[in-house]
Design an enzyme around this catalytic site. Structure first.
Site, PDB file in Angstrom:
ATOM      1  N   HIS A  19      -4.219  -1.057 -14.080  1.00  0.00           N
ATOM      2  CA  HIS A  19      -3.265  -1.461 -14.827  1.00  0.00           C
ATOM      3  C   HIS A  19      -2.117  -1.813 -13.420  1.00  0.00           C
ATOM      4  O   HIS A  19      -2.631  -2.548 -12.102  1.00  0.00           O
ATOM      5  CB  HIS A  19      -2.399  -0.265 -15.296  1.00  0.00           C
ATOM      6  CG  HIS A  19      -2.212   0.546 -14.859  1.00  0.00           C
ATOM      7  ND1 HIS A  19      -1.193   0.555 -13.542  1.00  0.00           N
ATOM      8  CD2 HIS A  19      -2.622   2.012 -15.132  1.00  0.00           C
ATOM      9  CE1 HIS A  19      -1.472   2.180 -13.789  1.00  0.00           C
ATOM     10  NE2 HIS A  19      -2.289   3.140 -13.821  1.00  0.00           N
ATOM     11  N   HIS A  22      -1.599   0.039 -10.343  1.00  0.00           N
ATOM     12  CA  HIS A  22      -2.145   0.144  -9.216  1.00  0.00           C
ATOM     13  C   HIS A  22      -1.977  -1.275  -8.618  1.00  0.00           C
ATOM     14  O   HIS A  22      -1.858  -1.125  -7.270  1.00  0.00           O
ATOM     15  CB  HIS A  22      -3.640  -0.290 -10.182  1.00  0.00           C
ATOM     16  CG  HIS A  22      -4.178   1.167 -10.329  1.00  0.00           C
ATOM     17  ND1 HIS A  22      -4.557   1.037 -12.097  1.00  0.00           N
ATOM     18  CD2 HIS A  22      -3.671   2.721 -10.165  1.00  0.00           C
ATOM     19  CE1 HIS A  22      -4.605   1.983 -12.532  1.00  0.00           C
ATOM     20  NE2 HIS A  22      -3.784   3.449 -11.355  1.00  0.00           N
ATOM     21  N   CYS A 128      -4.987  20.754 -13.150  1.00  0.00           N
ATOM     22  CA  CYS A 128      -5.030  19.611 -12.751  1.00  0.00           C
ATOM     23  C   CYS A 128      -5.708  18.555 -13.496  1.00  0.00           C
ATOM     24  O   CYS A 128      -6.193  17.985 -12.458  1.00  0.00           O
ATOM     25  CB  CYS A 128      -3.066  18.896 -13.608  1.00  0.00           C
ATOM     26  SG  CYS A 128      -3.640  17.383 -14.331  1.00  0.00           S
ATOM     27  N   CYS A 131      -4.391  14.732 -12.323  1.00  0.00           N
ATOM     28  CA  CYS A 131      -3.900  14.667 -10.623  1.00  0.00           C
ATOM     29  C   CYS A 131      -5.328  15.075  -9.967  1.00  0.00           C
ATOM     30  O   CYS A 131      -4.967  15.111  -8.327  1.00  0.00           O
ATOM     31  CB  CYS A 131      -2.952  15.701 -10.699  1.00  0.00           C
ATOM     32  SG  CYS A 131      -2.015  15.672 -11.610  1.00  0.00           S
ATOM     33  N   CYS A 149       0.477  19.972 -16.552  1.00  0.00           N
ATOM     34  CA  CYS A 149       0.924  19.156 -15.831  1.00  0.00           C
ATOM     35  C   CYS A 149       2.470  18.170 -15.817  1.00  0.00           C
ATOM     36  O   CYS A 149       2.932  17.957 -16.773  1.00  0.00           O
ATOM     37  CB  CYS A 149      -0.059  18.082 -14.669  1.00  0.00           C
ATOM     38  SG  CYS A 149       0.031  16.681 -14.030  1.00  0.00           S
ATOM     39  N   HIS A 152       1.050  14.281 -16.144  1.00  0.00           N
ATOM     40  CA  HIS A 152       0.010  14.133 -17.596  1.00  0.00           C
ATOM     41  C   HIS A 152       0.669  14.620 -18.613  1.00  0.00           C
ATOM     42  O   HIS A 152      -0.385  13.822 -19.530  1.00  0.00           O
ATOM     43  CB  HIS A 152      -1.280  14.501 -16.836  1.00  0.00           C
ATOM     44  CG  HIS A 152      -2.047  13.677 -15.704  1.00  0.00           C
ATOM     45  ND1 HIS A 152      -1.538  13.450 -14.637  1.00  0.00           N
ATOM     46  CD2 HIS A 152      -2.464  12.886 -15.646  1.00  0.00           C
ATOM     47  CE1 HIS A 152      -2.201  12.961 -13.491  1.00  0.00           C
ATOM     48  NE2 HIS A 152      -2.179  12.125 -14.668  1.00  0.00           N
ATOM     49  N   LYS A 305       6.494   7.146 -16.129  1.00  0.00           N
ATOM     50  CA  LYS A 305       5.000   6.566 -14.986  1.00  0.00           C
ATOM     51  C   LYS A 305       4.434   5.578 -16.040  1.00  0.00           C
ATOM     52  O   LYS A 305       3.536   7.213 -16.724  1.00  0.00           O
ATOM     53  CB  LYS A 305       4.874   7.682 -14.328  1.00  0.00           C
ATOM     54  CG  LYS A 305       3.545   7.348 -13.452  1.00  0.00           C
ATOM     55  CD  LYS A 305       2.604   7.893 -12.578  1.00  0.00           C
ATOM     56  CE  LYS A 305       1.812   7.945 -12.070  1.00  0.00           C
ATOM     57  NZ  LYS A 305       0.338   8.534 -11.671  1.00  0.00           N
ATOM     58  N   LYS A 308      -2.048   4.583 -18.156  1.00  0.00           N
ATOM     59  CA  LYS A 308      -3.741   4.327 -19.086  1.00  0.00           C
ATOM     60  C   LYS A 308      -3.442   5.920 -19.552  1.00  0.00           C
ATOM     61  O   LYS A 308      -3.736   5.262 -21.528  1.00  0.00           O
ATOM     62  CB  LYS A 308      -4.896   4.073 -18.218  1.00  0.00           C
ATOM     63  CG  LYS A 308      -4.984   3.068 -18.351  1.00  0.00           C
ATOM     64  CD  LYS A 308      -5.187   1.843 -19.511  1.00  0.00           C
ATOM     65  CE  LYS A 308      -5.455   0.777 -19.288  1.00  0.00           C
ATOM     66  NZ  LYS A 308      -6.573  -0.035 -18.705  1.00  0.00           N
TER      67      LYS A 308
HETATM   68  N1  MSP Z   1      -8.058   8.333  -5.966  1.00  0.00           N
HETATM   69  C1  MSP Z   1      -6.348   8.700  -5.900  1.00  0.00           C
HETATM   70  C2  MSP Z   1      -5.809   8.593  -4.800  1.00  0.00           C
HETATM   71  C3  MSP Z   1      -6.489   8.670  -3.424  1.00  0.00           C
HETATM   72  S1  MSP Z   1      -6.715   7.957  -2.070  1.00  0.00           S
HETATM   73  C4  MSP Z   1      -7.079   8.695  -0.802  1.00  0.00           C
HETATM   74  C5  MSP Z   1      -5.639   8.453  -6.895  1.00  0.00           C
HETATM   75  N2  MSP Z   1      -5.972   7.570  -7.916  1.00  0.00           N
HETATM   76  S2  MSP Z   1      -5.092   6.175  -8.999  1.00  0.00           S
HETATM   77  O1  MSP Z   1      -5.889   5.358  -9.160  1.00  0.00           O
HETATM   78  O2  MSP Z   1      -4.672   7.187  -9.624  1.00  0.00           O
HETATM   79  O3  MSP Z   1      -4.073   6.442  -8.461  1.00  0.00           O
HETATM   80  C6  MSP Z   1      -3.290   5.360  -7.494  1.00  0.00           C
HETATM   81  C7  MSP Z   1      -2.324   4.720  -6.996  1.00  0.00           C
HETATM   82  O4  MSP Z   1      -2.141   3.601  -7.848  1.00  0.00           O
HETATM   83  C8  MSP Z   1      -1.265   5.549  -5.978  1.00  0.00           C
HETATM   84  O5  MSP Z   1      -0.888   5.534  -5.150  1.00  0.00           O
HETATM   85  C9  MSP Z   1      -0.415   5.476  -7.581  1.00  0.00           C
HETATM   86  O6  MSP Z   1       0.916   6.700  -7.409  1.00  0.00           O
HETATM   87  C10 MSP Z   1      -0.222   4.662  -7.828  1.00  0.00           C
HETATM   88  N3  MSP Z   1       0.053   4.201  -8.952  1.00  0.00           N
HETATM   89  C11 MSP Z   1      -0.450   4.459 -10.626  1.00  0.00           C
HETATM   90  N4  MSP Z   1       0.389   4.657 -11.667  1.00  0.00           N
HETATM   91  C12 MSP Z   1       1.364   3.767 -11.217  1.00  0.00           C
HETATM   92  C13 MSP Z   1       2.399   3.746 -11.657  1.00  0.00           C
HETATM   93  N5  MSP Z   1       3.209   3.530 -13.035  1.00  0.00           N
HETATM   94  N6  MSP Z   1       3.414   2.761 -10.762  1.00  0.00           N
HETATM   95  C14 MSP Z   1       3.098   3.220  -9.809  1.00  0.00           C
HETATM   96  N7  MSP Z   1       2.198   3.386  -8.505  1.00  0.00           N
HETATM   97  C15 MSP Z   1       1.154   4.116  -9.938  1.00  0.00           C
HETATM   98  O7  MSP Z   1      -4.000   9.481  -7.312  1.00  0.00           O
END
Ligand code: MSP
Length: 521
Positions: A19, A22, A128, A131, A149, A152, A305, A308
């Site tokens: 999304h 990311h 969780c 997370c 959590c 979430h 935040k 998905k």
């Molecule tokens: N798999 C772990 C990271 C491991 S790194 C060794 C993880 N994955 S994640 O897919 O959940 O999130 C990855 C990144 O996307 C994180 O830096 C997270 O902050 C970012 N984001 C997820 N949702 C977000 C927003 N709504 N806004 C900005 N960044 C966000 O955590």
């Protein structure tokens, strides 16, 4: 051997498609690494996917498949095409299910065990799965009488297992000293303060294995357990560049030329993993810690935040179909200070698209090219100078460079767009279309048209890391490719040198760089 500027994004969970949250991190990484490449530095940019753990395993089960097939399909059909579509120029893509990763994780873990940093113990407490994190009772919130959590808003699970533990608690003091002595090692300041406060409050040892499921890397000396997904995932930054390989091997040489990482870009929710657990793992193994962990804010929807799991995730394509890829790359970094949270709104994005991209930048490009075509038969007039414009460019380049290198994308973009406004003001004030009515004004007219084209050359170079496809079109329109070579080979340090476009080069009109939105729906 020259050390590359090494930048990483988090590796993303492949429980679902990407999304815009990311994409926010990855685009920021792409812009920063493209900027450093244009500074003439050797650069290594890594992204990838985090494929183990319960979250991914359960999603695969819910979709009636096995985790490996699930992750293979999502990486192939959703993640890699998404980064291609957003024009992300990563040098490598690591998947934690790849052998190069799993083998190196096992070697690293074994070395920590051999050096006495790992012991057997019992973990009892909340977890969780969203997370993938062991929680402290004080971290939780109550919803409908259940402990949940806070990120979430879902009930936590109670874990009660015999696990392997990493002696994390022994590193708090060293880490505190590190962050106090190196203020740049964790940024922005709010993130650094959070990490210091967390370390001061005392850190417990960390369970680094799980025994109740098998979707993970087996612990080498106890194959009934798999490595805790975060311990596995954090290592990607180093396994991808050859961690544990012998110094004279290809991997060992790569490691020597990239490590330590210059910047780990992360969202603020995963700061502690990166600023506490990760450097402690490295110190334990006698490896240098990363130079900087930068925690950016969240994209919010309805004040929360975007995610998905809360059904508020917006796919990048929903936005790029309407605004185009470069406007997407531009908008989030321009609108939200990097490090703060920001709300996404279609209205704000439409307003900025129209005023900053279509009007300030796109119109300047089209009217300049149209005038050179009309008044000079499409041939660039002789080199000329405008002291004020040149001084503004020098200032813009200096400001943009220091801001972007400090990850202040908004400040950097503003400095460049301010120069764009100055050029617009110059054209408006000089009124070349009026001068063109009298042949006696030819030399004044030519000077204005040259200075405008030369300003656009600089804008193409400066905006290229942010909007590469658009700037490529502009570069072609200026006829710059044939005389100056590839746009991406143009150096930031040289961009303010005036007079690079030679007389006589062919300038051509192009279709609108940022079409009116209603034409685009
Ligand atoms: N798999 C772990 C990271 C491991 S790194 C060794 C993880 N994955 S994640 O897919 O959940 O999130 C990855 C990144 O996307 C994180 O830096 C997270 O902050 C970012 N984001 C997820 N949702 C977000 C927003 N709504 N806004 C900005 N960044 C966000 O955590």
């Amino acid at each position: 051997m020259t050390k590359s500027f090494y930048l990483t994004t988090p590796i993303y969970y492949v429980n679902d498609a990407p999304h815009i949250g990311h994409a926010y991190t990855t685009v920021a990484g792409d812009v920063l690494t493209r900027w450093h490449r244009q500074k003439g530095e050797s650069v290594w940019f890594l992204t990838g996917t985090d494929e183990h753990g319960q979250k991914v395993m359960r999603t695969a089960e819910e979709n009636n498949t096995v985790p490996q097939l699930w992750v293979d399909r999502l990486v192939r059909d959703a993640w890699k095409p998404n980064w291609d579509a957003l024009n992300i120029a990563n040098d490598d893509f690591i998947r934690t299910t790849e052998e190069r990763h799993t083998v190196r994780v096992q070697k690293f873990l074994q070395s920590l065990k051999d050096s006495g940093h790992i012991y057997e113990g019992k973990y009892e407490g909340p977890y969780c799965v969203g997370c993938e994190e062991f929680k402290l009772p004080g971290d939780l919130i109550e919803i409908d009488g259940q402990k949940c959590c806070p990120t979430h808003s879902k009930p936590i699970e109670l874990v009660n297992e015999n696990n392997w533990f990493f002696k994390l608690s022994g590193f708090s003091q060293r880490l505190l000293e590190h962050y106090r002595a190196n203020p740049d090692a964790c940024a922005p300041e709010s993130a650094r303060n959070e990490v210091i406060a967390f370390l001061e409050s005392g850190v417990s040892d960390l369970s680094i294995s799980r025994s109740t499921f098998d979707w993970g890397i087996p612990v080498p000396w106890d194959t009934n357990q798999v490595v805790y997904v975060w311990f596995d995932a954090l290592l990607n930054y180093a396994t991808a560049v050859g961690l544990t390989d012998t110094p004279d091997s290809e991997g060992g040489k790569k490691f020597a030329s990239t490590w330590p990482a210059d910047v780990h870009l992360v969202g603020k929710d995963i700061l502690r993993f990166h600023a506490v657990i990760w450097p402690a793992m490295l110190i334990a193994a006698g490896i240098e810690v990363p130079k900087k962990v930068f925690a950016h804010g969240w994209l919010l929807v309805g004040g929360e935040k975007m995610s998905k799991s809360k059904l508020t995730g917006i796919a990048p394509k929903d936005i790029t179909d309407h605004f185009g890829i470069d406007a997407f790359r531009y908008y989030f970094l321009r609108a939200i200070p990097f490090g703060s949270d920001g709300s996404f709104s279609w209205e704000d994005m439409s307003a900025r698209y129209t005023s900053e991209l279509a009007n300030d930048f796109g119109n300047l490009v089209s009217r300049s090219a149209a005038m050179i075509e009309k008044y000079c038969d499409g041939r660039l007039p002789a080199v000329s100078h405008d002291v004020a414009l040149e001084a503004e460019l020098v200032k813009a380049v200096a400001q943009a460079d220091s801001a972007i290198c400090a990850l202040d994308f908004q400040g950097g973009i503003l400095a460049i767009m301010e120069f764009c406004k100055t050029v617009n003001g110059y054209v408006t004030e000089k009124e070349p279309w009026i001068l063109a009515k009298d042949p006696a004004n030819e030399s004044a007219l030519n000077e204005i048209l040259y200075n405008t084209a030369e300003s656009l050359r600089a804008l193409a170079v400066l905006l290229n890391p942010l909007m590469p496809s658009t700037c490529e079109i502009l570069w072609d329109s200026l006829g710059a490719q044939t005389v100056l070579g590839d746009l991406s080979a143009q150096k930031i340090d040289d961009v303010a040198r005036w007079g690079q476009l030679p007389q006589g080069v062919t300038v051509t009109k192009v279709a609108s760089l940022f079409p009116r939105l209603e034409d685009n729906v």
